[in-house]
Design an enzyme around this catalytic site. Sequence first.
Site, PDB file in Angstrom:
ATOM      1  N   LYS A 187       0.879  -1.167   0.000  1.00  0.00           N
ATOM      2  CA  LYS A 187       0.000   0.000   0.000  1.00  0.00           C
ATOM      3  C   LYS A 187       0.917   1.217   0.000  1.00  0.00           C
ATOM      4  O   LYS A 187       1.599   1.496   0.985  1.00  0.00           O
ATOM      5  CB  LYS A 187      -0.913   0.010   1.221  1.00  0.00           C
ATOM      6  N   GLY A 245      -8.375   9.145   9.560  1.00  0.00           N
ATOM      7  CA  GLY A 245      -8.752   9.205  10.964  1.00  0.00           C
ATOM      8  C   GLY A 245      -9.789  10.242  11.312  1.00  0.00           C
ATOM      9  O   GLY A 245     -10.144  10.385  12.482  1.00  0.00           O
ATOM     10  N   ALA A 279      -9.763   5.399   4.171  1.00  0.00           N
ATOM     11  CA  ALA A 279      -9.616   6.575   5.048  1.00  0.00           C
ATOM     12  C   ALA A 279     -10.904   7.375   5.172  1.00  0.00           C
ATOM     13  O   ALA A 279     -11.603   7.618   4.190  1.00  0.00           O
ATOM     14  CB  ALA A 279      -8.487   7.501   4.595  1.00  0.00           C
ATOM     15  N   GLY A 280     -11.175   7.790   6.409  1.00  0.00           N
ATOM     16  CA  GLY A 280     -12.277   8.701   6.686  1.00  0.00           C
ATOM     17  C   GLY A 280     -13.579   8.046   7.082  1.00  0.00           C
ATOM     18  O   GLY A 280     -14.481   8.714   7.590  1.00  0.00           O
ATOM     19  N   ASN A 338      -9.344   1.703   9.668  1.00  0.00           N
ATOM     20  CA  ASN A 338      -8.580   1.418  10.879  1.00  0.00           C
ATOM     21  C   ASN A 338      -9.174   2.140  12.083  1.00  0.00           C
ATOM     22  O   ASN A 338      -9.718   1.525  12.987  1.00  0.00           O
ATOM     23  CB  ASN A 338      -7.125   1.799  10.682  1.00  0.00           C
TER      24      ASN A 338
END
Length: 276
Positions: free
Chosen positions: A117, A178, A204-205, A226
């Site tokens: 990644k 995040g 993401a987000g 995550n």
Amino acid sequence: MSFNLISSYLHLTKPLIIDNKSFPSRLMLGTGKYRSLRNASISIRNSSASIVTVAIRRAYNNKLKGKSSLLDGLDWKKLWILPNTAGCETVEEAIRIAILGREMARRLGQVDNNFVKLEVIADSEYLFPDPYGTLKAAEYLVSNNFTVLPYINPDPVLAKQLEEIGCSAIMPLGSPIGSGQGLQNLLNLQIIINNAKVPIIIDAGIGTASEASQAMEMGASGVLLNTAVAKATNPEYMAEAMKLGVISGRIAYLSGRISKQDKAIASSPSEGIFIK
């Protein structure tokens, strides 16, 4: 999950394929920010994720400091490691970390794992990826037999350029890493999905299961997240919720959404017996 839902899912969907490698789950999970290694391990198990991404810089730093790591506690015969270059600010640094990541995968027994990644982050406040640096690093890594999954802003032109140079999947962000702001640029994300001939993984987000489902309903091939799990009040339950969100979104996409109408359309007949 009900038996009927599982049956429907298995009937409707196919595994995620990246560079001829098949993955049963379309949910990918990160390994950072958890309260404990046990917390992370159970969350990953509950998510049923096939791919787990690991920040190589952090993993090596922990090793140098003698700290225990998730790398030692997960079953890498069942999980596929996706090394990432998080924290890299330059092309050269990202390439160096990618090479370390491939070596780490080899040591875990995944001798055919060339996945990376790719993250090249030049913005320290919002952590937006550097488009030029990402393209340059991707060109080098692809030419050296890496399976490159670049993390990018939702830029349809850049996404297509990365696909054309040989990247195996594209990972546009939903919103800043995040932030939990969900999918902010729906138009660009939809264009990227519509134009792509490789898997599109929204990364993401995402903050909750409905947003993971939304990404899948748009036609994304998968979702990587995550913080939404790691920082949830109950990460282990949230991991399960994300799994179900991805599955339901995928089934909804394959089932075919009804088209939007300007006027109401009655669902009950107007003909029949008039009762006073």
